[in-house]
Motif scaffolding. Structure first.
Motif, short mmCIF file in Angstrom:
data_model
loop_
_atom_site.label_atom_id
_atom_site.label_comp_id
_atom_site.label_asym_id
_atom_site.label_seq_id
_atom_site.Cartn_x
_atom_site.Cartn_y
_atom_site.Cartn_z
N PRO A 162 0.84 -1.20 0.00
CA PRO A 162 0.00 0.00 0.00
C PRO A 162 0.87 1.25 0.00
N ALA A 163 0.37 2.34 -0.50
CA ALA A 163 1.18 3.54 -0.67
C ALA A 163 1.75 4.05 0.64
N GLU A 164 1.06 3.78 1.77
CA GLU A 164 1.54 4.34 3.04
C GLU A 164 2.57 3.45 3.72
N ARG A 165 2.89 2.29 3.16
CA ARG A 165 3.86 1.39 3.77
C ARG A 165 5.16 1.38 2.96
N LEU A 166 6.26 1.33 3.67
CA LEU A 166 7.58 1.37 3.05
C LEU A 166 8.13 -0.05 2.92
N PRO A 167 8.36 -0.54 1.71
CA PRO A 167 8.94 -1.87 1.55
C PRO A 167 10.40 -1.89 2.02
N ILE A 168 10.75 -2.95 2.72
CA ILE A 168 12.13 -3.11 3.18
C ILE A 168 12.58 -4.55 2.99
N LEU A 169 13.91 -4.72 2.97
CA LEU A 169 14.55 -6.04 3.07
C LEU A 169 15.44 -6.02 4.30
N ILE A 170 15.55 -7.15 4.95
CA ILE A 170 16.49 -7.29 6.05
C ILE A 170 17.82 -7.80 5.49
N GLU A 171 18.89 -7.11 5.82
CA GLU A 171 20.21 -7.56 5.42
C GLU A 171 20.71 -8.59 6.44
N VAL A 172 21.15 -9.73 5.93
CA VAL A 172 21.60 -10.83 6.78
C VAL A 172 23.09 -11.06 6.56
N ARG A 173 23.81 -11.25 7.65
CA ARG A 173 25.25 -11.52 7.56
C ARG A 173 25.45 -13.03 7.49
N VAL A 174 25.63 -13.54 6.28
CA VAL A 174 25.80 -14.98 6.09
C VAL A 174 27.26 -15.39 6.20
N SER A 175 28.15 -14.42 6.32
CA SER A 175 29.58 -14.68 6.50
C SER A 175 29.98 -14.16 7.88
N LEU A 184 14.83 -10.84 2.16
CA LEU A 184 16.17 -10.75 2.73
C LEU A 184 17.18 -10.35 1.67
N MET A 185 18.27 -9.77 2.15
CA MET A 185 19.39 -9.37 1.29
C MET A 185 20.69 -9.79 1.96
N THR A 186 21.71 -10.06 1.16
CA THR A 186 23.02 -10.33 1.73
C THR A 186 24.13 -9.87 0.79
N ILE A 187 25.29 -9.62 1.41
CA ILE A 187 26.53 -9.35 0.67
C ILE A 187 27.53 -10.41 1.12
N PRO A 188 27.79 -11.43 0.31
CA PRO A 188 28.70 -12.49 0.72
C PRO A 188 30.16 -12.04 0.61
N MET A 240 20.40 -10.98 -3.82
CA MET A 240 21.75 -11.51 -3.70
C MET A 240 22.34 -11.68 -5.08
N GLY A 241 23.64 -11.44 -5.18
CA GLY A 241 24.32 -11.55 -6.45
C GLY A 241 24.69 -10.19 -7.01
N MET A 242 25.99 -10.06 -7.37
CA MET A 242 26.48 -8.83 -7.97
C MET A 242 27.18 -9.16 -9.29
N SER A 243 27.92 -8.22 -9.84
CA SER A 243 28.38 -8.35 -11.22
C SER A 243 29.19 -9.62 -11.47
N HIS A 244 29.97 -10.07 -10.50
CA HIS A 244 30.86 -11.21 -10.75
C HIS A 244 30.24 -12.56 -10.41
N ASP A 245 29.10 -12.57 -9.72
CA ASP A 245 28.56 -13.86 -9.27
C ASP A 245 27.05 -13.99 -9.43
N PHE A 246 26.43 -13.10 -10.21
CA PHE A 246 24.96 -13.08 -10.23
C PHE A 246 24.35 -14.32 -10.85
N GLU A 247 25.08 -14.99 -11.76
CA GLU A 247 24.50 -16.19 -12.36
C GLU A 247 24.36 -17.31 -11.34
#
Length: 240
Positions: free
Chosen positions: A128-141, A172-176, A212-219
Protein backbone atom coordinates in the motif's frame (compact mmCIF):
# COMPACT_ATOMS: atom_id res chain seq x y z
CA UNK A 1 30.57 -1.25 -24.99
CA UNK A 2 27.70 1.15 -24.43
CA UNK A 3 25.39 0.91 -21.43
CA UNK A 4 22.65 -0.33 -23.75
CA UNK A 5 24.92 -3.11 -25.03
CA UNK A 6 25.99 -3.98 -21.48
CA UNK A 7 22.37 -4.28 -20.40
CA UNK A 8 21.56 -6.51 -23.36
CA UNK A 9 24.47 -8.77 -22.47
CA UNK A 10 23.46 -8.89 -18.81
CA UNK A 11 19.89 -9.82 -19.74
CA UNK A 12 21.19 -12.65 -21.91
CA UNK A 13 23.22 -13.98 -18.98
CA UNK A 14 20.18 -13.70 -16.70
CA UNK A 15 18.10 -15.69 -19.18
CA UNK A 16 20.77 -18.40 -19.50
CA UNK A 17 21.21 -18.74 -15.74
CA UNK A 18 17.46 -18.92 -15.22
CA UNK A 19 17.12 -21.52 -17.96
CA UNK A 20 19.71 -23.77 -16.33
CA UNK A 21 17.49 -24.13 -13.25
CA UNK A 22 14.17 -23.99 -15.12
CA UNK A 23 13.20 -20.53 -13.87
CA UNK A 24 11.43 -17.71 -15.68
CA UNK A 25 13.89 -14.80 -16.13
CA UNK A 26 10.97 -12.41 -15.66
CA UNK A 27 10.98 -13.43 -11.97
CA UNK A 28 14.35 -11.71 -11.50
CA UNK A 29 14.58 -7.96 -10.89
CA UNK A 30 17.76 -6.32 -12.10
CA UNK A 31 18.82 -3.39 -9.91
CA UNK A 32 21.42 -1.19 -11.60
CA UNK A 33 23.71 0.05 -8.82
CA UNK A 34 24.56 3.58 -9.90
CA UNK A 35 26.75 4.75 -7.00
CA UNK A 36 29.55 7.11 -8.18
CA UNK A 37 27.97 7.36 -11.65
CA UNK A 38 26.38 10.61 -12.78
CA UNK A 39 22.79 11.32 -13.78
CA UNK A 40 23.58 11.20 -17.49
CA UNK A 41 24.65 7.53 -17.29
CA UNK A 42 21.62 6.64 -15.20
CA UNK A 43 19.45 8.28 -17.84
CA UNK A 44 21.22 6.27 -20.55
CA UNK A 45 20.37 3.08 -18.69
CA UNK A 46 16.77 4.20 -18.28
CA UNK A 47 16.48 4.90 -21.99
CA UNK A 48 17.79 1.37 -22.60
CA UNK A 49 14.88 -0.02 -20.59
CA UNK A 50 16.29 -0.22 -17.06
CA UNK A 51 13.76 0.69 -14.37
CA UNK A 52 15.29 -0.25 -11.00
CA UNK A 53 18.31 1.62 -9.63
CA UNK A 54 20.28 1.25 -6.43
CA UNK A 55 22.27 3.86 -4.54
CA UNK A 56 24.58 3.30 -1.57
CA UNK A 57 24.53 6.71 0.07
CA UNK A 58 21.67 9.05 0.91
CA UNK A 59 23.70 12.19 0.30
CA UNK A 60 24.91 11.04 -3.11
CA UNK A 61 21.39 10.32 -4.32
CA UNK A 62 20.22 13.70 -3.00
CA UNK A 63 22.70 15.32 -5.37
CA UNK A 64 21.38 13.40 -8.39
CA UNK A 65 17.65 13.30 -7.73
CA UNK A 66 16.67 16.66 -9.19
CA UNK A 67 18.27 15.82 -12.54
CA UNK A 68 16.32 12.54 -12.73
CA UNK A 69 12.99 13.54 -11.19
CA UNK A 70 11.15 12.96 -14.48
CA UNK A 71 12.07 9.25 -14.66
CA UNK A 72 9.40 6.72 -13.71
CA UNK A 73 11.87 4.43 -11.96
CA UNK A 74 12.14 2.63 -8.63
CA UNK A 75 14.96 3.86 -6.39
CA UNK A 76 16.49 1.40 -3.93
CA UNK A 77 18.80 2.19 -1.05
CA UNK A 78 21.22 -0.75 -1.06
CA UNK A 79 23.97 0.57 1.23
CA UNK A 80 24.26 0.95 4.98
CA UNK A 81 21.81 3.52 6.34
CA UNK A 82 22.97 5.67 9.23
CA UNK A 83 20.37 6.48 11.88
CA UNK A 84 20.74 10.23 11.39
CA UNK A 85 19.74 9.89 7.71
CA UNK A 86 16.59 7.82 8.20
CA UNK A 87 14.10 10.65 7.62
CA UNK A 88 15.86 11.74 4.45
CA UNK A 89 16.01 8.16 3.18
CA UNK A 90 12.26 7.69 3.63
CA UNK A 91 11.58 10.74 1.47
CA UNK A 92 14.14 9.81 -1.22
CA UNK A 93 13.80 6.05 -1.81
CA UNK A 94 10.95 3.73 -2.69
CA UNK A 95 12.48 0.79 -0.85
CA UNK A 96 15.20 0.30 1.77
CA UNK A 97 17.00 -2.94 0.92
CA UNK A 98 19.64 -2.90 3.68
CA UNK A 99 17.89 -2.86 7.07
CA UNK A 100 20.52 -4.37 9.35
CA UNK A 101 18.98 -4.02 12.82
CA UNK A 102 15.67 -3.93 14.64
CA UNK A 103 16.44 -0.44 15.94
CA UNK A 104 16.93 0.86 12.39
CA UNK A 105 13.62 -0.69 11.32
CA UNK A 106 11.86 0.98 14.24
CA UNK A 107 13.33 4.36 13.24
CA UNK A 108 12.19 3.81 9.65
CA UNK A 109 8.71 2.93 10.84
CA UNK A 110 8.47 6.15 12.84
CA UNK A 111 9.83 8.19 9.94
CA UNK A 112 7.36 6.61 7.51
CA UNK A 113 4.52 7.38 9.92
CA UNK A 114 5.62 10.99 10.19
CA UNK A 115 6.16 11.53 6.45
CA UNK A 116 4.26 14.60 5.29
CA UNK A 117 3.08 12.89 2.08
CA UNK A 118 2.14 9.25 1.44
CA UNK A 119 4.96 7.16 0.07
CA UNK A 120 4.59 6.13 -3.54
CA UNK A 121 4.74 2.36 -3.79
CA UNK A 122 7.53 1.09 -6.06
CA UNK A 123 6.94 -0.86 -9.22
CA UNK A 124 6.06 -4.52 -9.02
CA UNK A 125 5.08 -4.61 -5.35
CA UNK A 126 1.75 -4.96 -3.64
CA UNK A 127 2.69 -2.52 -0.88
CA UNK A 128 0.00 0.00 0.00
CA UNK A 129 1.18 3.54 -0.67
CA UNK A 130 1.54 4.34 3.04
CA UNK A 131 3.86 1.39 3.77
CA UNK A 132 7.58 1.37 3.05
CA UNK A 133 8.94 -1.87 1.55
CA UNK A 134 12.13 -3.11 3.18
CA UNK A 135 14.55 -6.04 3.07
CA UNK A 136 16.49 -7.29 6.05
CA UNK A 137 20.21 -7.56 5.42
CA UNK A 138 21.60 -10.83 6.78
CA UNK A 139 25.25 -11.52 7.56
CA UNK A 140 25.80 -14.98 6.09
CA UNK A 141 29.58 -14.68 6.50
CA UNK A 142 31.25 -14.42 9.93
CA UNK A 143 33.43 -11.50 8.80
CA UNK A 144 33.12 -8.79 11.45
CA UNK A 145 33.40 -6.08 8.80
CA UNK A 146 30.14 -7.15 7.19
CA UNK A 147 26.96 -5.37 8.23
CA UNK A 148 23.71 -7.23 8.65
CA UNK A 149 21.83 -9.26 11.21
CA UNK A 150 23.30 -12.47 12.51
CA UNK A 151 21.12 -15.42 11.42
CA UNK A 152 20.64 -16.34 15.08
CA UNK A 153 19.00 -13.01 15.92
CA UNK A 154 16.95 -12.87 12.74
CA UNK A 155 13.76 -14.73 13.77
CA UNK A 156 13.06 -12.56 16.82
CA UNK A 157 13.96 -9.32 15.08
CA UNK A 158 11.94 -10.22 11.97
CA UNK A 159 8.87 -10.99 14.08
CA UNK A 160 9.08 -7.52 15.63
CA UNK A 161 9.67 -5.88 12.25
CA UNK A 162 6.77 -7.80 10.70
CA UNK A 163 4.47 -6.15 13.25
CA UNK A 164 5.56 -2.58 12.47
CA UNK A 165 2.54 -0.89 10.84
CA UNK A 166 4.34 1.39 8.37
CA UNK A 167 6.81 -1.12 6.93
CA UNK A 168 6.30 -4.03 4.56
CA UNK A 169 8.91 -6.76 5.07
CA UNK A 170 9.41 -8.28 1.64
CA UNK A 171 12.46 -10.48 2.04
CA UNK A 172 16.17 -10.75 2.73
CA UNK A 173 19.39 -9.37 1.29
CA UNK A 174 23.02 -10.33 1.73
CA UNK A 175 26.53 -9.35 0.67
CA UNK A 176 28.70 -12.49 0.72
CA UNK A 177 32.50 -12.52 0.87
CA UNK A 178 34.25 -11.27 -2.26
CA UNK A 179 35.80 -14.46 -3.63
CA UNK A 180 37.63 -14.93 -6.92
CA UNK A 181 35.58 -17.92 -8.03
CA UNK A 182 31.81 -17.37 -8.25
CA UNK A 183 31.25 -21.04 -7.49
CA UNK A 184 32.86 -20.53 -4.07
CA UNK A 185 30.09 -18.05 -3.21
CA UNK A 186 27.31 -20.56 -3.87
CA UNK A 187 27.08 -21.85 -0.26
CA UNK A 188 26.40 -18.31 1.01
CA UNK A 189 23.57 -17.79 -1.47
CA UNK A 190 22.11 -21.17 -0.59
CA UNK A 191 22.29 -20.29 3.09
CA UNK A 192 20.30 -17.11 2.54
CA UNK A 193 17.63 -18.97 0.59
CA UNK A 194 17.31 -21.59 3.32
CA UNK A 195 17.22 -18.85 5.97
CA UNK A 196 14.44 -17.09 4.06
CA UNK A 197 12.44 -20.31 3.72
CA UNK A 198 12.74 -21.06 7.45
CA UNK A 199 11.83 -17.50 8.39
CA UNK A 200 8.79 -17.41 6.10
CA UNK A 201 7.54 -20.62 7.69
CA UNK A 202 7.98 -19.19 11.19
CA UNK A 203 6.24 -15.95 10.31
CA UNK A 204 3.52 -17.68 8.34
CA UNK A 205 3.88 -15.32 5.41
CA UNK A 206 5.48 -14.98 2.01
CA UNK A 207 8.90 -13.30 1.79
CA UNK A 208 9.22 -13.18 -1.99
CA UNK A 209 12.41 -11.15 -2.39
CA UNK A 210 15.91 -12.66 -2.19
CA UNK A 211 18.38 -9.90 -3.06
CA UNK A 212 21.75 -11.51 -3.70
CA UNK A 213 24.32 -11.55 -6.45
CA UNK A 214 26.48 -8.83 -7.97
CA UNK A 215 28.38 -8.35 -11.22
CA UNK A 216 30.86 -11.21 -10.75
CA UNK A 217 28.56 -13.86 -9.27
CA UNK A 218 24.96 -13.08 -10.23
CA UNK A 219 24.50 -16.19 -12.36
CA UNK A 220 25.27 -18.45 -9.40
CA UNK A 221 22.91 -16.34 -7.27
CA UNK A 222 20.11 -16.85 -9.81
CA UNK A 223 20.75 -20.60 -9.80
CA UNK A 224 20.36 -20.51 -6.00
CA UNK A 225 17.07 -18.62 -6.08
CA UNK A 226 17.83 -14.89 -6.26
CA UNK A 227 14.81 -12.82 -7.25
CA UNK A 228 16.78 -9.56 -7.23
CA UNK A 229 20.37 -8.97 -8.32
CA UNK A 230 22.41 -5.80 -7.83
CA UNK A 231 24.80 -5.00 -10.67
CA UNK A 232 27.00 -1.95 -11.11
CA UNK A 233 30.21 -2.72 -12.98
CA UNK A 234 28.54 -5.06 -15.49
CA UNK A 235 26.22 -2.21 -16.55
CA UNK A 236 28.12 1.05 -16.01
CA UNK A 237 31.73 -0.16 -16.21
CA UNK A 238 34.57 0.08 -13.72
CA UNK A 239 34.38 2.74 -11.05
CA UNK A 240 37.21 5.23 -10.80
Amino acid sequence: MSISENLSQVREHIARAASRVHRNPDEITLVAVSKTFGPELIRDAYEAGQRHFGENRVQEWEGKQAALADLDATWHLVGHLQSNKVRRAVSLFHTIDSVDSLSLAQKLDRAAAAASAPLRAPRETSAPAERLPILIEVRVSPELTKSGMDPGELPGAALSIFALPHLELRGLMTIPPLLNEPEDVRPYFRRLRETRDDLAAKLGCSLPVLSMGMSHDFEVAIEEGATQIRLGTAIFGERS
